[in-house]
Design a protein around this motif. Structure first.
Motif, PDB file in Angstrom:
ATOM      1  N   THR A 102      34.455  38.765  49.743  1.00 13.58           N
ATOM      2  CA  THR A 102      34.739  40.217  50.120  1.00 13.58           C
ATOM      3  C   THR A 102      33.424  40.612  50.876  1.00 13.58           C
ATOM      4  O   THR A 102      33.409  41.351  51.938  1.00 13.58           O
ATOM      5  N   TRP A 103      32.179  40.399  50.561  1.00 13.73           N
ATOM      6  CA  TRP A 103      31.148  40.936  50.986  1.00 13.73           C
ATOM      7  C   TRP A 103      31.013  40.185  52.431  1.00 13.73           C
ATOM      8  O   TRP A 103      30.328  40.808  53.220  1.00 13.73           O
ATOM      9  N   THR A 104      31.034  38.942  52.642  1.00 11.56           N
ATOM     10  CA  THR A 104      30.917  38.177  53.807  1.00 11.56           C
ATOM     11  C   THR A 104      32.209  38.407  54.852  1.00 11.56           C
ATOM     12  O   THR A 104      32.267  37.949  55.917  1.00 11.56           O
TER      13      THR A 104
END
Length: 121
Positions: A102-104
């Motif tokens: 999700t962060w990337t």
């Protein structure tokens, strides 16, 4: 048995039912993707997390029943502890994987389980 015990057991059973439903609802997807040899990494992380969560819900139901019915056996407590450890390890690993994806913002990563023929197999 107190009202809180009934409420907690009901919530745990509902959570367990939902996690089993989600896993079974995606069964066709995983069967097709594993057969093709290519699986979306985000979906694998979700499956891993939900499988660990399902084990966790089974163990918490066992723990709650042991408290309610006063099953005080050292072996049972040890088994509960190790089941909880394995389930927590799996849940945390799945959450970390989902958080990294999700962060990337890399939702389209795929795992190739076998070499894919470039002719479009």
């Amino acid at each position: 048995m107190q009202a809180i015990d009934i409420i907690l057991l009901t919530l745990y059973l509902l959570s367990l039912t939902c996690s089993i439903y989600v896993i079974s609802a995606h069964r066709k997807y995983f069967k097709e993707r594993f057969k093709a040899g290519v699986v979306n990494l985000f979906m694998i992380a979700m499956l891993f997390f939900l499988s660990a969560y399902t084990i966790k819900m089974c163990s918490v139901i066992l723990i709650r029943l042991a408290v309610v019915f006063e099953w005080n056996y050292p072996l049972l407590e040890t088994i509960q502890l190790y089941i909880w450890f394995v389930a927590q390890l799996g849940t945390t690993t799945g959450l970390i994987s989902l958080a990294i994806l999700t962060w990337t913002k890399r939702y389209d990563l795929f795992v190739y389980l076998r070499k894919v023929d470039k002719k479009g197999e």
